[in-house]
Design an enzyme around this catalytic site. Structure first.
Site, PDB file in Angstrom:
ATOM      1  NE  ARG A   8      -3.728  -1.969   2.621  1.00  0.00           N
ATOM      2  CZ  ARG A   8      -3.440  -3.080   3.271  1.00  0.00           C
ATOM      3  NH1 ARG A   8      -2.520  -3.292   3.962  1.00  0.00           N
ATOM      4  NH2 ARG A   8      -4.450  -4.052   3.405  1.00  0.00           N
TER       5      ARG A   8
ATOM      6  CE  LYS B 108      -7.944  -0.703   4.760  1.00  0.00           C
ATOM      7  NZ  LYS B 108      -8.354  -1.139   3.305  1.00  0.00           N
TER       8      LYS B 108
ATOM      9  CG  HIS C 194      -6.193   1.784  -5.380  1.00  0.00           C
ATOM     10  ND1 HIS C 194      -6.200   3.050  -5.513  1.00  0.00           N
ATOM     11  CD2 HIS C 194      -7.188   1.338  -6.179  1.00  0.00           C
ATOM     12  CE1 HIS C 194      -6.892   3.535  -6.399  1.00  0.00           C
ATOM     13  NE2 HIS C 194      -7.805   2.501  -6.818  1.00  0.00           N
TER      14      HIS C 194
ATOM     15  NE  ARG D 217      -3.088  -3.554  -1.275  1.00  0.00           N
ATOM     16  CZ  ARG D 217      -2.839  -4.537  -0.473  1.00  0.00           C
ATOM     17  NH1 ARG D 217      -1.545  -4.557  -0.249  1.00  0.00           N
ATOM     18  NH2 ARG D 217      -3.702  -5.001   0.248  1.00  0.00           N
TER      19      ARG D 217
ATOM     20  CG  HIS E 231      -6.317  -8.709   1.939  1.00  0.00           C
ATOM     21  ND1 HIS E 231      -6.622  -9.177   0.486  1.00  0.00           N
ATOM     22  CD2 HIS E 231      -5.951  -7.363   1.460  1.00  0.00           C
ATOM     23  CE1 HIS E 231      -6.651  -8.295  -0.235  1.00  0.00           C
ATOM     24  NE2 HIS E 231      -6.249  -7.258   0.244  1.00  0.00           N
TER      25      HIS E 231
ATOM     26  CE1 TYR F 293      -7.793  -7.073  -5.855  1.00  0.00           C
ATOM     27  CE2 TYR F 293      -7.453  -8.189  -4.081  1.00  0.00           C
ATOM     28  CZ  TYR F 293      -7.550  -7.216  -4.569  1.00  0.00           C
ATOM     29  OH  TYR F 293      -7.057  -6.062  -4.110  1.00  0.00           O
TER      30      TYR F 293
END
Length: 405
Positions: A257, A282, A353, A356, A379, A388
């Site tokens: 990120r 995050k 992003h 990613r 994650h 995804y």
């Protein structure tokens, strides 16, 4: 002010004048109003060239396509145009000036709401909300405060069901996530206000539930070829090029990120083991990733031949005194996309992003198991990775059913 009915495009001029006058009283700077006025002038000019019709979403869409198109290099202009249209639309539909002047979101709540909203925020803080979540909550509460006050409810005790219904309708154009978060906040606030005597009725029952399904939004991605074109577009013979190339490699190869790239410290890199380890900004979840050779050599090249002499703990810094932490990654991405000849619609959200998302999609197409992808991206929940699957076209084709004729 009373809520206005649907208006025709012939009525826009006087309404825009009213809106400007109210914005001036609210403290919007002359520069900000002038910036928006450019859009409104284009709007009225466009309206004069087409048959008179209702000022609805179809007319606004036609105006945007005709006046601005969808080119990436007009992204800020598109943002400004959408903001100008949103302000005008909300004024027409609800009689309020939504949003607030620059910097006002950090100001105090209005006198009639100060006690309630401060107490509510304190109660939310005691529930264990993180500082970043409290900051977002304050911003949403301030916007609600502005809306309710403009609708004539100077205190929360004067809020009626119809007022809340208008606020719900006002939220409709926003993303599902934003709507869901605001309505959840509003329900809790209504219950809190009733429990502590700020309202005679618990209005939470009239606030609808909106399921926040993250999988409704398909992530924006670059193809592998586009990623390589962006990486090849950097001039690696100068210090800035060396820095920026290393930054983008971290995003493209490891899917980091932007917040983690900006916060990368020297102590996070184990050169002997070729590993980068850190606590994510995050999620606060610890992440340890193997460092590919091209990433390692790019960082070394920057540190030896590009980075200014500085005692900063951060790897990537600004190249002008006082050599602070580098932050402006998004504008750099837009610049490099132009240089690489990659265009994208201005109304499509593009940022770091995307690397990613691109990495996750490429890994899926190569058959990498979902848990491995989830671990690589750091994650906190594998459900974050499952989105995804919706853009992995090659795997979706395997699920296709034959149709008997």
């Amino acid at each position: 002010m009373e809520e206005k009915a649907m208006v025709s495009t012939a009525e826009l001029g006087p309404l825009i004048s009213e809106l400007k006058s109210i914005m001036q009283k609210k403290g919007y700077s002359p520069a900000s109003i002038m910036d928006l006025e450019k859009v409104w002038m284009s709007l009225t000019k466009y309206a004069s060239t087409v048959p008179i019709t209702q000022f609805d979403e179809y007319f606004r869409g036609d105006f945007l396509r005709t006046e601005y198109g969808l080119r990436m290099d007009l992204e800020y202009t598109m943002y400004r145009a959408n903001r100008a249209l949103a302000l005008l639309t909300n004024y027409i539909n609800y009689g309020v000036v939504t949003g607030f002047p620059k910097g006002k979101h950090l100001a105090e709540f209005s006198e009639g709401y100060q006690e309630l909203l401060t107490a509510f925020m304190d109660s939310e803080a005691r529930r264990g909300l993180a500082e970043s979540s409290l900051k977002s909550l304050r911003s949403r509460l301030f916007r609600l405060n502005v809306f309710l006050t403009d609708k004539g409810a100077k205190t929360f005790s004067l809020v009626q069901r119809d007022t809340l219904n208008d606020f719900v309708k006002y939220l409709a154009p926003y993303s599902t996530t934003y709507v869901s978060e605001n309505l959840r906040m509003l329900r809790r606030l209504c219950t809190f206000a009733f429990q502590f005597g700020y309202h005679s009725e618990d209005l939470s029952a009239c606030v609808p539930f909106v399921k926040n399904s993250r999988q409704q939004k398909i992530p924006a991605i670059f193809t592998e070829a586009e990623v390589e074109r962006i990486l090849a577009s950097f001039d690696r013979d100068n210090p800035l090029g060396k820095r920026n190339y290393a930054i983008f490699l971290l995003a493209a190869r490891l899917g980091l990120r932007s917040s983690d790239i900006k916060a990368l410290e020297f102590g996070f890199i184990n050169w002997k083991e070729k590993v980068i380890s850190f606590s994510q900004q995050k999620t606060k979840k610890f992440l340890s990733l193997p460092m590919p050779d091209d990433v390692g050599w790019a960082i070394i090249d920057y540190l030896k031949n590009g980075r200014p002499v500085s005692d900063s703990k951060y790897v990537f810094i600004q190249h002008n005194p006082p050599y602070g932490q580098y932050a402006d990654l998004r504008s750099l991405l837009v610049k490099q996309m132009r240089k690489a000849g990659i265009e994208t619609p201005a109304n499509k959200r593009i940022g770091m992003h995307c690397f990613r998302h691109s990495l996750a999609t490429t890994m899926l197409e190569k058959g990498v198991p979902l848990p491995v992808i989830s671990q690589t991206l750091g994650h906190a929940d594998i459900s974050s990775t499952e989105v995804y699957l919706r853009i992995n076209i090659s795997q979706l084709r395997l699920c296709a059913l034959e149709v008997e004729l």
